[in-house]
Design an enzyme around this catalytic site. Structure first.
Site, PDB file in Angstrom:
ATOM      1  N   HIS A 194    -125.276  15.780 -74.103  1.00 53.11           N
ATOM      2  CA  HIS A 194    -125.907  14.474 -73.908  1.00 53.11           C
ATOM      3  C   HIS A 194    -127.403  14.667 -74.123  1.00 53.11           C
ATOM      4  CE1 HIS A 194    -126.686  10.476 -72.487  1.00 53.11           C
ATOM      5  NE2 HIS A 194    -127.456  10.923 -71.506  1.00 53.11           N
ATOM      6  N   ALA A 242    -127.941   6.825 -54.660  1.00 49.43           N
ATOM      7  CA  ALA A 242    -127.364   5.485 -54.687  1.00 49.43           C
ATOM      8  C   ALA A 242    -128.402   4.371 -54.619  1.00 49.43           C
ATOM      9  CB  ALA A 242    -126.368   5.333 -53.534  1.00 49.43           C
ATOM     10  N   ASP A 290    -122.908   7.463 -74.481  1.00 52.40           N
ATOM     11  CA  ASP A 290    -123.124   7.681 -75.909  1.00 52.40           C
ATOM     12  C   ASP A 290    -121.940   7.137 -76.720  1.00 52.40           C
ATOM     13  OD1 ASP A 290    -125.526   9.327 -75.399  1.00 52.40           O
ATOM     14  OD2 ASP A 290    -124.068  10.729 -74.564  1.00 52.40           O
TER      15      ASP A 290
END
Length: 383
Positions: free
Chosen positions: A190, A16, A162
């Site tokens: 990906h 994070a 994408d």
């Protein structure tokens, strides 16, 4: 205004303190994704980054988001994932200069095996998990295999970035706003073997239809005189967009990746997709959709409703498109075998692929660290 009558949705984010996390957290806290529902953020980081993460927590508090119920910062996956309703796995081992893809998969397989076990041990049984860290498809496969008590349909890897890149390129070519371009498809991994496909099911909203509303015009029709671009330059631009951003920005995509993650969660879990519309999601292929081999996480056109994704079936694919799917399929099968090799070295809970009660060496490097929690050790990594 936040709906205080509803219990907060618990959203955990790993990695994070990184650039993507920094861009994503305000989207989660502001109501951009979960609307009026209160949100409790559980932020997970390695010890070296926890001070930076505490600064981010301070900023989130200072934003005074009406939907933000609480922010917890921790280095313990058991705390971060405890009862979590949604988990976004952003933290992963970054690819370094000269690093072979198989070595990247090896490093991340160990990390995502750990994450999968932590999810299995601590999260809500109905948790939804979005994997952002690359190689995201195979990271997702490892995590869902390890989290054996959570349905595989509750996992997704981020091909939505994408998808949005593809929409944007088509919109620029046609001279329209990106929001008017619908149903482009990103098939496969990906990676640069993905196949961005504007022609199979894509359409554009063009003006007003005679019967009212906007007319849907197929992209195959609109790009009829531009097929070479649609099948070559367009696909290559989307495939290589991540590399192009790094070359210009000097760092990988963060703002666009965070926005895509937020958009994916919103479409999947909150708003759903409109009738007849799809989004690209990398999901576990347990049915052999479009002839793709089962047992891998593969990006397909998906409809979302009721917090579930459904692969849109029945689209007619050209032989060229099928060949492109096979290329990406074969790469994902190779990645799966590479990950399986790592997992078999270290023991397994499930014969199908992966370990769960791994006994990993307690090593610390500049990029990763082992974190002890209860009976398990979890490997986290920097962005």
């Amino acid at each position: 205004m936040a709906d205080r009558t509803r219990a907060p949705i618990k959203v955990a984010v790993s990695g994070a303190a990184g650039n993507i996390g920094y861009a994503l957290l305000p989207l989660l806290a502001s109501g951009r994704v979960f609307k009026e529902r209160p949100v409790e953020l559980r932020l997970l980081e390695i010890p070296q980054a926890i001070k930076s993460l505490e600064g981010t927590r301070m900023e989130l508090v200072d934003c005074a988001f009406p939907c933000l119920a609480d922010v917890v910062c921790t280095t313990d996956p058991a705390v971060a994932f405890d009862g979590a309703d949604v988990i976004v796995l952003v933290g992963g081992f970054p690819r370094k200069k000269g690093m072979a893809r198989k070595d990247l998969i090896r490093a991340n397989t160990r990390i995502f095996s750990s994450m999968g076990r932590a999810i299995d041990d601590a999260a809500s049984p109905d948790v939804r998990v979005l994997v952002v860290a690359n190689p995201s498809n195979t990271n997702c496969l490892v995590a869902l295999t390890e989290a054996s008590s959570v349905p595989s349909k509750n996992f997704c890897a981020l091909s939505f970035l994408d998808h949005q890149r593809a929409r944007a390129q088509v919109a620029r070519r046609l001279g329209v706003r990106a929001g008017r371009v619908r149903n482009v498809i990103v098939w496969g991994n990906h990676s640069e073997t993905q196949y961005p496909d504007a022609l199979t099911d894509g359409h554009c909203l063009m003006g007003e239809h005679a019967t009212g509303g906007e007319e849907r015009v197929s992209l195959r029709h609109l790009l009829a005189d531009d097929l070479d671009w649609a099948t070559n330059e367009f696909a290559k631009t989307v495939q290589e967009r991540g590399r192009a951003v790094i070359e210009v920005r000097g760092a990988s995509s963060a703002l666009s990746a965070a926005t895509a993650a937020a958009d994916c969660l919103e479409s999947w879990l909150v708003a759903g997709t409109k009738e007849g519309e799809t989004v690209s999601m990398a999901v576990y292929n347990d049915k052999g959709y479009y002839g793709v081999r089962k047992g891998i996480v593969f990006s397909f056109p998906c409809e979302c409703r009721g917090g579930e994704w459904h692969v849109k079936e029945g689209l007619e694919l050209t032989q060229y498109t099928r060949r492109r799917l096979e290329v990406s399929q074969d790469e994902l099968l190779e990645e799966r075998e590479a990950a399986r090799g790592v997992l078999l070295e270290e023991g397994s809970r499930r014969d199908s692929m992966a370990p769960s009660s791994l006994s990993l060496p307690l090593t610390t490097t500049s990029d990763s660290i082992m974190v002890e929690s209860g009976h398990h050790s979890y490997l986290l990594s920097k962005i």
